[in-house]
Design an enzyme around this catalytic site. Structure first.
Site, PDB file in Angstrom:
ATOM      1  N   ARG A 163      -6.318   6.174  -0.822  1.00  0.00           N
ATOM      2  CA  ARG A 163      -5.012   6.864  -0.816  1.00  0.00           C
ATOM      3  C   ARG A 163      -5.161   8.352  -1.154  1.00  0.00           C
ATOM      4  NH1 ARG A 163      -3.902   2.349   0.669  1.00  0.00           N
ATOM      5  NH2 ARG A 163      -1.890   1.330   0.420  1.00  0.00           N
ATOM      6  N   SER A 235       4.373   1.244  -1.977  1.00  0.00           N
ATOM      7  CA  SER A 235       3.771   1.196  -3.319  1.00  0.00           C
ATOM      8  C   SER A 235       4.098   2.494  -4.040  1.00  0.00           C
ATOM      9  CB  SER A 235       2.255   1.077  -3.217  1.00  0.00           C
ATOM     10  OG  SER A 235       1.898  -0.105  -2.570  1.00  0.00           O
ATOM     11  N   GLU A 330       1.615   6.936  -6.383  1.00  0.00           N
ATOM     12  CA  GLU A 330       1.275   7.191  -4.982  1.00  0.00           C
ATOM     13  C   GLU A 330       2.419   8.002  -4.373  1.00  0.00           C
ATOM     14  OE1 GLU A 330       0.195   3.739  -2.547  1.00  0.00           O
ATOM     15  OE2 GLU A 330       0.654   4.907  -0.774  1.00  0.00           O
TER      16      GLU A 330
HETATM   17  N1  EPU Z   1       0.411  -8.930  -7.750  1.00  0.00           N
HETATM   18  C1  EPU Z   1       1.099  -9.473  -8.810  1.00  0.00           C
HETATM   19  N2  EPU Z   1       2.392  -9.100  -8.989  1.00  0.00           N
HETATM   20  C2  EPU Z   1       3.030  -8.250  -8.157  1.00  0.00           C
HETATM   21  C3  EPU Z   1       2.308  -7.683  -7.069  1.00  0.00           C
HETATM   22  C4  EPU Z   1       0.995  -8.040  -6.890  1.00  0.00           C
HETATM   23  O1  EPU Z   1       0.582 -10.249  -9.594  1.00  0.00           O
HETATM   24  O2  EPU Z   1       4.209  -7.979  -8.378  1.00  0.00           O
HETATM   25  C5  EPU Z   1      -0.972  -9.354  -7.528  1.00  0.00           C
HETATM   26  C6  EPU Z   1      -1.072 -10.219  -6.258  1.00  0.00           C
HETATM   27  O3  EPU Z   1      -0.822 -11.555  -6.532  1.00  0.00           O
HETATM   28  C7  EPU Z   1      -2.491  -9.972  -5.809  1.00  0.00           C
HETATM   29  C8  EPU Z   1      -2.754  -8.550  -6.254  1.00  0.00           C
HETATM   30  O4  EPU Z   1      -1.779  -8.229  -7.242  1.00  0.00           O
HETATM   31  O5  EPU Z   1      -3.375 -10.816  -6.519  1.00  0.00           O
HETATM   32  C9  EPU Z   1      -2.679  -7.551  -5.102  1.00  0.00           C
HETATM   33  O6  EPU Z   1      -1.400  -7.633  -4.498  1.00  0.00           O
HETATM   34  P1  EPU Z   1      -1.182  -7.304  -2.944  1.00  0.00           P
HETATM   35  O7  EPU Z   1      -2.181  -8.054  -2.150  1.00  0.00           O
HETATM   36  O8  EPU Z   1       0.258  -7.485  -2.651  1.00  0.00           O
HETATM   37  O9  EPU Z   1      -1.612  -5.810  -2.775  1.00  0.00           O
HETATM   38  P2  EPU Z   1      -1.399  -4.527  -3.680  1.00  0.00           P
HETATM   39  O10 EPU Z   1      -2.705  -4.144  -4.231  1.00  0.00           O
HETATM   40  O11 EPU Z   1      -0.299  -4.766  -4.640  1.00  0.00           O
HETATM   41  C10 EPU Z   1      -1.952  -2.857  -1.760  1.00  0.00           C
HETATM   42  C11 EPU Z   1      -1.390  -1.590  -1.182  1.00  0.00           C
HETATM   43  C12 EPU Z   1      -0.241  -1.889  -0.247  1.00  0.00           C
HETATM   44  C13 EPU Z   1      -0.746  -2.799   0.859  1.00  0.00           C
HETATM   45  C14 EPU Z   1      -1.309  -4.079   0.220  1.00  0.00           C
HETATM   46  C15 EPU Z   1      -1.930  -5.001   1.236  1.00  0.00           C
HETATM   47  C16 EPU Z   1      -1.797   0.118  -2.848  1.00  0.00           C
HETATM   48  C17 EPU Z   1      -1.201   1.027  -3.852  1.00  0.00           C
HETATM   49  N3  EPU Z   1      -0.954  -0.715  -2.254  1.00  0.00           N
HETATM   50  O12 EPU Z   1      -0.944  -3.436  -2.592  1.00  0.00           O
HETATM   51  O13 EPU Z   1       0.143  -0.654   0.347  1.00  0.00           O
HETATM   52  O14 EPU Z   1       0.290  -3.139   1.752  1.00  0.00           O
HETATM   53  O15 EPU Z   1      -2.343  -3.723  -0.725  1.00  0.00           O
HETATM   54  O16 EPU Z   1      -3.137  -4.482   1.681  1.00  0.00           O
HETATM   55  O17 EPU Z   1      -2.985   0.191  -2.598  1.00  0.00           O
HETATM   56  C18 EPU Z   1       1.678   1.146   0.271  1.00  0.00           C
HETATM   57  O18 EPU Z   1       0.721   1.889   0.049  1.00  0.00           O
HETATM   58  O19 EPU Z   1       2.848   1.591   0.348  1.00  0.00           O
HETATM   59  C19 EPU Z   1       1.459  -0.290   0.384  1.00  0.00           C
HETATM   60  C20 EPU Z   1       2.454  -1.132   0.524  1.00  0.00           C
END
Ligand code: EPU
Length: 336
Positions: A163, A235, A330
């Site tokens: 990012r 995010s 972000e």
């Molecule tokens: N999780 C929780 N609680 C929550 C959210 C997530 O426990 O409320 C846990 C999930 O269960 C999982 C882990 O955190 O074990 C990761 O969650 P997720 O796969 O949803 O991905 P993320 O790391 O929260 C990132 C990106 C998203 C992207 C997703 C999918 C960043 C800041 N965000 O989210 O990007 O869609 O991975 O690849 O890196 C964006 O940048 O706007 C965005 C949506």
């Protein structure tokens, strides 16, 4: 080129805050950029927007917002295996991803359904579901605001990271992305590295690009709110990268913490940290934390910039006091 004075930024960004800017200049041809910069008359700050999907503005924004509306996609080279495709900054990102895949130019499929424009993609190196824009960006063409000329940056000049890119640091406020050149492949090989995507296709035969894009689109919208329905910036925070030692200590204290190894440490799921602090689904006045993904702050309608900032600060303070980890935003603040 269109110039508007004292105008609401509500239609120009995805958070739905009724901020008012001194000036908005919409540019639909690269040739208009010189004139647009002159029209800005040196007023600072000058913020470049695509769809404003990652941006917040103070309720009164004394600055100029330059909106890139340039359109067009063309092939600039094709060696039979790979194709270099140039897309203008104002092209809709999702539309571009689908267009390329339908043309048989592959490599962007995992990035389908991300709101925003092509010009914004290299700035924050958009990423999702095991892929990021930097994987396929060949070069980025920019209009240099100091020399008032066009120039081209190689992918390595862009210093892409999670990012992050040179456009958030050395080149911040110093250039406008005019187009991006992607190196795409004529052959399709599905990227199933993201756990939930791999699981979806675990028992399937060969997967086609449309099938992959449909699955990723569904996955995305099952966790994230549509900005047209509920104002948000995707995010709001980045997933923090901590040292290996810190990651190991977290794992000992919280065996279920989602951690992902990186070159120099490990990435912690910020959504998980925020949820552990009790914020998921919590509403504070007109804004709150999305019930299905704690990384996303939402505007229920009528929230001000300060409402969102106070909410973000309260979350950051709680995560720091509970886990000793400082969350980095972000979403970008533009304050005057
Ligand atoms: N999780 C929780 N609680 C929550 C959210 C997530 O426990 O409320 C846990 C999930 O269960 C999982 C882990 O955190 O074990 C990761 O969650 P997720 O796969 O949803 O991905 P993320 O790391 O929260 C990132 C990106 C998203 C992207 C997703 C999918 C960043 C800041 N965000 O989210 O990007 O869609 O991975 O690849 O890196 C964006 O940048 O706007 C965005 C949506």
């Amino acid at each position: 080129m269109k110039i508007y004075h004292d105008i609401s930024l509500r239609p120009y960004h995805s958070f739905g805050i009724d901020a008012v800017a001194d000036r908005v200049i919409e540019v639909s041809e690269n040739d208009e950029l010189q004139q647009a910069v002159k029209a800005a008359g040196g007023e600072e700050p000058l913020v470049v927007l695509g769809r404003g999907c990652n941006m917040l503005f103070s309720d009164v924004f004394h600055g100029v917002v330059l909106v890139m509306r340039t359109r067009g996609v063309c092939v600039i080279a094709d060696d039979g295996d790979t194709v270099l495709v140039e897309a203008m900054a104002g092209e809709d990102w999702d539309g571009f991803v689908r267009y390329c895949s339908n043309k048989g130019w592959h490599g962007l499929e995992n990035l389908v359904a991300i709101p925003g424009t092509v010009g914004a993609a290299p700035v924050q190196n958009v990423g999702a579901y095991g892929s990021e824009a930097a994987d396929v960006i060949h070069s980025v063409n920019v209009f240099d605001l100091e020399t008032m000329t066009m120039r081209s940056l190689t992918a390595s000049d862009c210093c892409f990271a999670y990012r992050d890119s040179v456009f958030k640091h050395a080149l911040r406020g110093r250039c406008v992305v005019t187009s991006v050149v992607f190196r795409l492949s004529h052959s399709f090989s599905p990227n199933l590295s993201y756990k939930a995507v791999g699981e979806l296709f675990a028992n399937e035969g060969p997967i086609g690009p449309s099938q992959l894009m449909a699955a990723i689109g569904d996955l995305r919208w099952s966790k994230l709110p549509h900005p047209e329905v509920l104002g948000n910036a995707g995010s709001f925070f980045k997933n923090p990268i901590v040292s290996r030692e810190c990651g190991a200590a977290l794992r000992t204290a919280y065996p279920q913490v989602p951690l992902y190894p990186t070159a120099d440490g490990c990435k912690v799921a910020a959504g998980w940290l925020i949820e552990q602090c009790g914020w998921r689904g919590r509403r504070v006045g007109q804004c709150g934390v999305y019930e299905r993904q704690a990384l996303v702050l939402v505007n229920y309608g009528g929230a001000s910039f300060d409402d969102i900032r106070q909410l973000a600060d309260a979350i950051t303070a709680d995560v720091q006091s509970r886990f000793g980890i400082i969350l980095e935003r972000e979403a970008q603040y533009n304050i005057t």
